[in-house]
Design a protein around this motif. Sequence first.
Motif, PDB file in Angstrom:
ATOM      1  N   PRO A 415      -9.667  -8.617  -1.794  1.00 56.18           N
ATOM      2  CA  PRO A 415      -8.548  -7.737  -1.462  1.00 56.18           C
ATOM      3  C   PRO A 415      -7.238  -8.489  -1.219  1.00 56.18           C
ATOM      4  O   PRO A 415      -6.175  -8.040  -1.651  1.00 56.18           O
ATOM      5  N   MET A 418      -5.707  -9.530  -4.475  1.00 57.48           N
ATOM      6  CA  MET A 418      -5.243  -8.358  -5.215  1.00 57.48           C
ATOM      7  C   MET A 418      -3.882  -7.911  -4.664  1.00 57.48           C
ATOM      8  O   MET A 418      -2.965  -7.617  -5.422  1.00 57.48           O
ATOM      9  N   LEU A 457       5.085  -0.461 -11.893  1.00 60.98           N
ATOM     10  CA  LEU A 457       4.397  -0.465 -10.598  1.00 60.98           C
ATOM     11  C   LEU A 457       5.310   0.234  -9.599  1.00 60.98           C
ATOM     12  O   LEU A 457       6.537   0.107  -9.678  1.00 60.98           O
ATOM     13  N   ALA A 458       4.722   0.958  -8.659  1.00 61.48           N
ATOM     14  CA  ALA A 458       5.525   1.637  -7.652  1.00 61.48           C
ATOM     15  C   ALA A 458       6.259   0.603  -6.800  1.00 61.48           C
ATOM     16  O   ALA A 458       5.753  -0.509  -6.597  1.00 61.48           O
ATOM     17  N   ARG A 460       6.695   0.626  -3.703  1.00 59.73           N
ATOM     18  CA  ARG A 460       5.770   0.335  -2.609  1.00 59.73           C
ATOM     19  C   ARG A 460       4.433   0.970  -2.945  1.00 59.73           C
ATOM     20  O   ARG A 460       4.362   2.170  -3.211  1.00 59.73           O
ATOM     21  N   SER A 461       3.403   0.154  -2.946  1.00 55.50           N
ATOM     22  CA  SER A 461       2.081   0.672  -3.291  1.00 55.50           C
ATOM     23  C   SER A 461       1.588   1.579  -2.170  1.00 55.50           C
ATOM     24  O   SER A 461       2.160   1.607  -1.077  1.00 55.50           O
ATOM     25  N   PHE A 462       0.518   2.283  -2.439  1.00 52.50           N
ATOM     26  CA  PHE A 462      -0.061   3.145  -1.401  1.00 52.50           C
ATOM     27  C   PHE A 462      -0.430   2.299  -0.185  1.00 52.50           C
ATOM     28  O   PHE A 462      -0.157   2.650   0.954  1.00 52.50           O
ATOM     29  N   ARG A 463      -1.029   1.167  -0.494  1.00 49.14           N
ATOM     30  CA  ARG A 463      -1.473   0.256   0.560  1.00 49.14           C
ATOM     31  C   ARG A 463      -0.305  -0.158   1.455  1.00 49.14           C
ATOM     32  O   ARG A 463      -0.442  -0.236   2.666  1.00 49.14           O
ATOM     33  N   GLN A 464       0.839  -0.419   0.806  1.00 52.05           N
ATOM     34  CA  GLN A 464       2.015  -0.859   1.565  1.00 52.05           C
ATOM     35  C   GLN A 464       2.609   0.277   2.415  1.00 52.05           C
ATOM     36  O   GLN A 464       3.320   0.031   3.369  1.00 52.05           O
ATOM     37  N   GLN A 465       2.318   1.516   2.035  1.00 52.99           N
ATOM     38  CA  GLN A 465       2.889   2.652   2.769  1.00 52.99           C
ATOM     39  C   GLN A 465       1.927   3.235   3.789  1.00 52.99           C
ATOM     40  O   GLN A 465       2.275   4.152   4.522  1.00 52.99           O
ATOM     41  N   TRP A 466       0.696   2.748   3.746  1.00 49.19           N
ATOM     42  CA  TRP A 466      -0.363   3.433   4.486  1.00 49.19           C
ATOM     43  C   TRP A 466      -0.077   3.609   5.984  1.00 49.19           C
ATOM     44  O   TRP A 466      -0.244   4.696   6.528  1.00 49.19           O
ATOM     45  N   LEU A 469       2.204   6.459   6.697  1.00 49.43           N
ATOM     46  CA  LEU A 469       1.560   7.732   6.359  1.00 49.43           C
ATOM     47  C   LEU A 469       0.521   8.113   7.421  1.00 49.43           C
ATOM     48  O   LEU A 469       0.389   9.281   7.796  1.00 49.43           O
ATOM     49  N   GLU A 472       2.255   9.461  10.429  1.00 54.11           N
ATOM     50  CA  GLU A 472       2.776  10.801  10.144  1.00 54.11           C
ATOM     51  C   GLU A 472       1.674  11.855  10.270  1.00 54.11           C
ATOM     52  O   GLU A 472       1.837  12.873  10.931  1.00 54.11           O
ATOM     53  N   THR A 473       0.529  11.587   9.626  1.00 55.09           N
ATOM     54  CA  THR A 473      -0.520  12.613   9.605  1.00 55.09           C
ATOM     55  C   THR A 473      -1.316  12.653  10.908  1.00 55.09           C
ATOM     56  O   THR A 473      -1.947  13.655  11.203  1.00 55.09           O
TER      57      THR A 473
END
Lengths: 504, 242
Positions: A415, A418, A457-458, A460-466, A469, A472-473
């Motif tokens: 990981p 990656m 590529l985004a 910010r990846s999902f991982r970077q935003q997790w 997020l 928030e949730t």
Amino acid sequence: MSAYKTKGSVKERAELALNDDFLRKAVKFTTERLRIGKMNAAEQHGNWEEWRERGRQIRLHTIAHLDYYLNLFVENARANGVHVHFAPTGAEAVRIALAVAQSKAAKTVVKSKSMVTEELHLNHALQDIGVEAIETDLGEYIIQLAGETPSHIIIPAIHKNRYQIAELLSKEAGEALEADTTILAGFVRKKLREKFLEADIGMTGCNFAIAETGSMVLFENEGNARMVTTVPKTQITLMGMERIIPSWTDLEVMATLLPRSATGQKLTVYMSGITGPRRTEDADGPEEMHIIIVDNGRSNQLGDPEFQELLNCIRCGACLNACPVYRHIGGHAYGGTYSGPIGAVLTPALQKNVAEWDDIANASSLCGACYEACPVKIPLHDMLVYLRRRKVEAGHGKALETIGMRGFGTVAGQPGIMGAAVKLGQLGQRLVVRDGGIRLKVGPLKGWNKYRVAPTLAKRSFRQQWEALKRETANTGQTMDPVVKARMEAILKERAKGGGGRHG
Amino acid sequence: MKVSLFITCLSDVIYPRVGEAMVRLLARYGVKLEFPRAQTCCGQPAYNSGYWDEARKTARTILDAFDESDFVVSPSGSCTYMIHHYPELFKDEPVYLEKSNRLQEKTYEFTQFLVQVLDVKDLGAKFPRKVTYHPSCHGSRLLGVKDEPLELLQHVEGLEFVPLPFAQDCCGFGGTFAVKMADISGAMVTEKVDHILETEAEVLVGLDMACLMNIAGNLRFRNEPVRVMHLAELLYEGVKEA
């Protein structure tokens, strides 16, 4: 045999096909008609899935006990007066067939459609000893005139349109024939009638061999196979050693599955069951009958857990009609006697020579349409992966791909690495991104971007935003419906008991 | 109850909006998704190309990452189905074989989880556009996700659904196939997009970002303005709009 070996790679042959608009239109037109016909026939049948499973079980059982059923078949066929021969190799099968032809001093052989004789290149071998072999199935006749090989298991001339066929037949007729199917078929019928009457030998394949009575069964639509098996004095039948089914009751299942899968027909037009040569009370039939049972690589699959089910194939062609790759490149691009998904697996499996396999197993998107269409549920999409794996394991992987895959294993296997690689990509792509996409045509992007614009590529990846997020949730305050919670707990309990494995 | 998100590579690094939509949608039903950071790729590119040792390497990260999860939810039918190959990959490693069997049991594709586990078909979404749907091969044929997405779409207010001709045909992606057999793959995606354009839909929706990336790439190449969305994105937008 080198004269019959196809040239080039799958890619090169596919390119020829992709640039041939006549071929692509003709193949698309017919496969579409056939696969829609098959889907309708399966739906009208009502219990299609159940019968598919029955078909599969019959084939699995027969192949698992092939030695027993083959022996039973041979005993019964011999008792009926048939000369039965075993041919471990293709060359041996050809030798036996030629020896019979020579012993009869045969000048002409009329043939009904048979893929196994195509596999053996038997027509050329007959020609070489001065025996004329005449194909009497309309499609095969056309292909023979064109000097080509069949590009489909059941529709040999699928790659030709009627104008091309009219041109071929006009040459043979010595006059211009209209591109009208009735006129063209009428010409061939008249022409072949003479051939049937003068032929010394009738040669057939075999759709099914019935062990309990030693009979052979032929499915056809044109009536030519019935002529081939009733008019000439000698009959030679070539059958793959796996064509066996135990009984006539099993044939009922096959007779339900095969025509529906092949063409969407509820019944084949002619189904002939032949049990030995002509008896005194028979009105017609051959005086002498030979059955040559061909191995030619088939027994290699016996006992191989990954490929044994290949022997279950009933040669209906449904996988070809369902295959999106076949639809675009036709059969010749596969480079073997058998084309489409079944050909892509069967050809290398019969040859057992890993080093010589070309990219044929790579010519698939692994979409599984073949498996879904198969009346006996052969997992061809899995077998294609097994072929790829065997090639890699035997050290015949492509150098670049091997490097790429090793890199993939290293990066995606850890990981941390990656994540670092993604960051590097996010930075690096700035050099090539234009207008939110990548149009560069180099390296692996060359083929991709010939037809597409590659995404970026985004930022910010999902991982970077997790983390954001998650915060928030976490505060939405929504609680789970107690009914849902109870259901999920029940699933967990069920699983703990070992009963919740299947969902979907 | 630990419900984890199996993000899949493409949704992680190219389409994070799909994962965001899933997290926010499921939060509305009290499902607090967790995100095990140790996950990487399911290993499918290596598995399908025949490099099973490399596939095992990456599969182990997935098996370890989700070892503690009770449920795993993924935005891809194809990556979810890849987990069904794990028992075969680890048939000679008892510990990982056991983990493989457990992970297969607990992993759901997104719409499977919504419909089968949460029993939600109507999210109260509103999406007044003309929409067509491409069922991805692995999700629909192999994993068996056929009715769930259609049921979810049926309940979206204002959505005009147009069936896609020859919807079940592969889009031509096929992983490394799209690079190795670029021209065959190109012919397939071109045909798929021709059918999408026939429907005159404004939006193409699907359940697998790999196929959607392929289709979107060809649409863009041809300058066709059809919007391509994962169903989770469409539902989330629809819920916000309602």
